[in-house]
Motif scaffolding. Structure first.
Motif, mmCIF file in Angstrom:
data_model
loop_
_atom_site.group_PDB
_atom_site.id
_atom_site.type_symbol
_atom_site.label_atom_id
_atom_site.label_comp_id
_atom_site.label_asym_id
_atom_site.label_seq_id
_atom_site.Cartn_x
_atom_site.Cartn_y
_atom_site.Cartn_z
ATOM 1 N N LEU A 75 0.838 -1.332 -0.004
ATOM 2 C CA LEU A 75 0.065 0.006 -0.065
ATOM 3 C C LEU A 75 1.034 1.341 -0.151
ATOM 4 C CD1 LEU A 75 -2.840 -1.124 2.349
ATOM 5 C CD2 LEU A 75 -3.170 -0.768 -0.091
ATOM 6 N N ASP A 76 2.174 1.116 0.478
ATOM 7 C CA ASP A 76 2.906 2.319 0.526
ATOM 8 C C ASP A 76 3.395 2.550 -0.747
ATOM 9 O OD1 ASP A 76 4.487 -0.070 0.560
ATOM 10 O OD2 ASP A 76 6.337 1.144 1.000
ATOM 11 N N ARG A 77 3.198 1.997 -2.075
ATOM 12 C CA ARG A 77 3.686 2.071 -3.216
ATOM 13 C C ARG A 77 2.541 2.414 -4.123
ATOM 14 N NH1 ARG A 77 9.033 -1.172 -5.145
ATOM 15 N NH2 ARG A 77 8.917 0.557 -6.702
ATOM 16 N N CYS A 78 1.158 1.692 -3.676
ATOM 17 C CA CYS A 78 0.072 1.634 -4.636
ATOM 18 C C CYS A 78 -0.463 3.071 -4.787
ATOM 19 C CB CYS A 78 -0.974 0.871 -4.188
ATOM 20 S SG CYS A 78 -2.416 0.850 -5.272
ATOM 21 N N VAL A 79 -0.750 3.537 -5.846
ATOM 22 C CA VAL A 79 -1.460 4.883 -6.133
ATOM 23 C C VAL A 79 -2.676 5.075 -6.323
ATOM 24 C CG1 VAL A 79 0.836 5.884 -6.762
ATOM 25 C CG2 VAL A 79 -0.585 5.176 -8.444
ATOM 26 N N MET A 80 -3.468 3.551 -6.356
ATOM 27 C CA MET A 80 -4.735 3.487 -6.769
ATOM 28 C C MET A 80 -5.323 3.936 -7.913
ATOM 29 S SD MET A 80 -6.076 2.354 -3.688
ATOM 30 C CE MET A 80 -5.459 1.865 -2.147
ATOM 31 N N CYS A 81 -4.424 3.609 -8.906
ATOM 32 C CA CYS A 81 -4.743 4.105 -10.316
ATOM 33 C C CYS A 81 -5.938 3.074 -10.953
ATOM 34 C CB CYS A 81 -3.454 4.086 -11.171
ATOM 35 S SG CYS A 81 -2.759 2.354 -11.403
ATOM 36 N N GLY A 82 -5.997 1.865 -10.449
ATOM 37 C CA GLY A 82 -7.088 0.982 -10.927
ATOM 38 C C GLY A 82 -6.777 0.372 -12.087
ATOM 39 N N ILE A 83 -5.381 0.409 -12.578
ATOM 40 C CA ILE A 83 -5.261 -0.527 -13.696
ATOM 41 C C ILE A 83 -5.542 -1.966 -13.488
ATOM 42 C CG2 ILE A 83 -3.253 -1.222 -15.242
ATOM 43 C CD1 ILE A 83 -2.382 1.665 -15.206
ATOM 44 N N CYS A 84 -5.058 -2.420 -12.250
ATOM 45 C CA CYS A 84 -5.207 -3.846 -12.124
ATOM 46 C C CYS A 84 -6.973 -4.530 -12.008
ATOM 47 C CB CYS A 84 -4.680 -3.948 -10.660
ATOM 48 S SG CYS A 84 -5.330 -2.947 -9.356
ATOM 49 N N CYS A 108 -7.413 -14.754 -6.676
ATOM 50 C CA CYS A 108 -6.500 -14.597 -7.596
ATOM 51 C C CYS A 108 -5.896 -16.172 -8.199
ATOM 52 C CB CYS A 108 -5.052 -14.165 -6.781
ATOM 53 S SG CYS A 108 -3.783 -14.008 -8.045
ATOM 54 N N ILE A 109 -5.853 -15.963 -9.542
ATOM 55 C CA ILE A 109 -5.488 -17.563 -10.166
ATOM 56 C C ILE A 109 -3.941 -17.051 -10.734
ATOM 57 C CG2 ILE A 109 -7.737 -18.015 -10.950
ATOM 58 C CD1 ILE A 109 -7.190 -16.698 -13.645
ATOM 59 N N ILE A 110 -3.345 -16.190 -10.343
ATOM 60 C CA ILE A 110 -2.083 -15.956 -10.718
ATOM 61 C C ILE A 110 -1.516 -16.015 -12.120
ATOM 62 C CG2 ILE A 110 0.409 -16.789 -10.162
ATOM 63 C CD1 ILE A 110 -0.752 -18.153 -7.562
ATOM 64 N N CYS A 111 -2.350 -15.072 -12.791
ATOM 65 C CA CYS A 111 -2.186 -14.923 -14.233
ATOM 66 C C CYS A 111 -1.149 -13.652 -14.327
ATOM 67 C CB CYS A 111 -3.478 -14.322 -14.841
ATOM 68 S SG CYS A 111 -4.086 -12.824 -14.472
ATOM 69 N N LYS A 112 -0.729 -13.092 -13.491
ATOM 70 C CA LYS A 112 0.313 -12.070 -13.450
ATOM 71 C C LYS A 112 -0.052 -10.897 -14.474
ATOM 72 C CE LYS A 112 3.688 -15.542 -12.109
ATOM 73 N NZ LYS A 112 5.000 -15.999 -12.307
ATOM 74 N N ASN A 113 -1.268 -10.779 -14.900
ATOM 75 C CA ASN A 113 -1.546 -9.609 -15.654
ATOM 76 C C ASN A 113 -1.346 -8.103 -14.998
ATOM 77 O OD1 ASN A 113 -2.237 -11.005 -17.808
ATOM 78 N ND2 ASN A 113 -4.461 -11.176 -17.438
ATOM 79 N N CYS A 114 -1.790 -8.354 -13.934
ATOM 80 C CA CYS A 114 -1.762 -6.839 -12.747
ATOM 81 C C CYS A 114 -0.212 -6.430 -12.362
ATOM 82 C CB CYS A 114 -2.553 -7.204 -11.634
ATOM 83 S SG CYS A 114 -2.020 -8.768 -10.529
ATOM 84 N N ILE A 115 0.467 -7.696 -12.357
ATOM 85 C CA ILE A 115 1.907 -7.378 -11.864
ATOM 86 C C ILE A 115 2.571 -6.799 -13.046
ATOM 87 C CG2 ILE A 115 4.197 -8.546 -11.314
ATOM 88 C CD1 ILE A 115 2.364 -10.376 -9.566
ATOM 89 N N ASP A 116 2.630 -7.281 -14.269
ATOM 90 C CA ASP A 116 3.296 -6.723 -15.492
ATOM 91 C C ASP A 116 2.567 -5.417 -15.690
ATOM 92 O OD1 ASP A 116 4.422 -9.234 -15.555
ATOM 93 O OD2 ASP A 116 2.693 -10.088 -17.165
ATOM 94 N N LEU A 117 1.520 -5.046 -15.382
ATOM 95 C CA LEU A 117 0.795 -3.622 -15.803
ATOM 96 C C LEU A 117 0.953 -2.523 -14.753
ATOM 97 C CD1 LEU A 117 -2.003 -4.633 -18.241
ATOM 98 C CD2 LEU A 117 0.068 -3.651 -18.891
ATOM 99 N N CYS A 118 1.178 -3.059 -13.457
ATOM 100 C CA CYS A 118 1.255 -2.228 -12.431
ATOM 101 C C CYS A 118 2.526 -1.257 -12.752
ATOM 102 C CB CYS A 118 1.401 -2.557 -11.026
ATOM 103 S SG CYS A 118 1.314 -1.728 -9.757
ATOM 104 N N PRO A 119 1.949 0.022 -12.606
ATOM 105 C CA PRO A 119 3.075 1.062 -12.882
ATOM 106 C C PRO A 119 3.890 1.592 -11.663
ATOM 107 C CG PRO A 119 0.921 2.280 -12.652
ATOM 108 C CD PRO A 119 0.766 0.919 -12.565
ATOM 109 N N THR A 120 3.586 1.056 -10.521
ATOM 110 C CA THR A 120 4.456 1.348 -9.341
ATOM 111 C C THR A 120 4.970 0.106 -8.746
ATOM 112 O OG1 THR A 120 2.507 1.030 -7.972
ATOM 113 C CG2 THR A 120 3.030 3.389 -8.589
ATOM 114 N N GLU A 121 4.921 -1.001 -9.514
ATOM 115 C CA GLU A 121 5.313 -2.275 -9.110
ATOM 116 C C GLU A 121 5.026 -2.592 -7.405
ATOM 117 O OE1 GLU A 121 9.458 -2.059 -10.020
ATOM 118 O OE2 GLU A 121 9.254 -2.187 -12.101
ATOM 119 N N SER A 122 3.707 -2.268 -7.355
ATOM 120 C CA SER A 122 3.200 -2.513 -5.964
ATOM 121 C C SER A 122 2.889 -3.928 -5.707
ATOM 122 C CB SER A 122 2.274 -1.544 -5.434
ATOM 123 O OG SER A 122 1.167 -1.612 -6.140
#
Length: 127
Positions: A75-84, A108-122
């Motif tokens: 949460l200290d890195r997340c900017v709540m952009c909503g891309i995930c 979560c099914i561990i597709c990793k889509n959110c990880i790949d697209l998270c701009p802050t790597e949170s």
């Protein structure tokens, strides 16, 4: 309980999951499956009787990792952009009425889509 199951090459072509369901009488939900010629990796979800299912896999020489919280967010890195929330195929992330991104990691099914697209790597995967 979510589990990561790693089936070795010599067992890939055998009906292991079906056999375990019949033996334990416990339903196994296959959330993600990747089968190759030399191995198979699965993310499964078992509601009741997961201990029996885990033991049955391990008795056959299959590696099982428990995924108590498959995805984590800093949460200290997340900017709540909503891309995930836009990319997640199983609605792990939802935007609340006050524009906060809420997370239900049990979906979560561990597709990793959110990880790949998270701009802050949170976001990180726990395995």
């Amino acid at each position: 309980m979510k589990m990561k199951i790693q089936i070795p090459a010599n067992l890939v072509r055998k009906p292991i999951v079906s056999d375990i369901v019949l033996k334990t009488k416990v339903l196994i939900n296959l959330e993600k499956v990747n089968i190759e010629t030399n191995k198979a990796d699965m993310i499964v979800d078992v509601k009741d009787g997961w201990e029996d299912v885990k033991k049955a896999f391990e008795e056959r020489g299959i590696k099982v990792d428990l995924l108590k919280e498959p995805i984590k967010r800093r949460l200290d890195r997340c900017v709540m952009c909503g891309i995930c929330s836009m990319i997640c195929p199983v609605d792990v992330f939802k935007i609340s009425e006050n524009w906060e991104v809420k997370m239900d990691s049990s979906r979560c099914i561990i597709c990793k889509n959110c990880i790949d697209l998270c701009p802050t790597e949170s976001l990180t995967i726990d395995y």
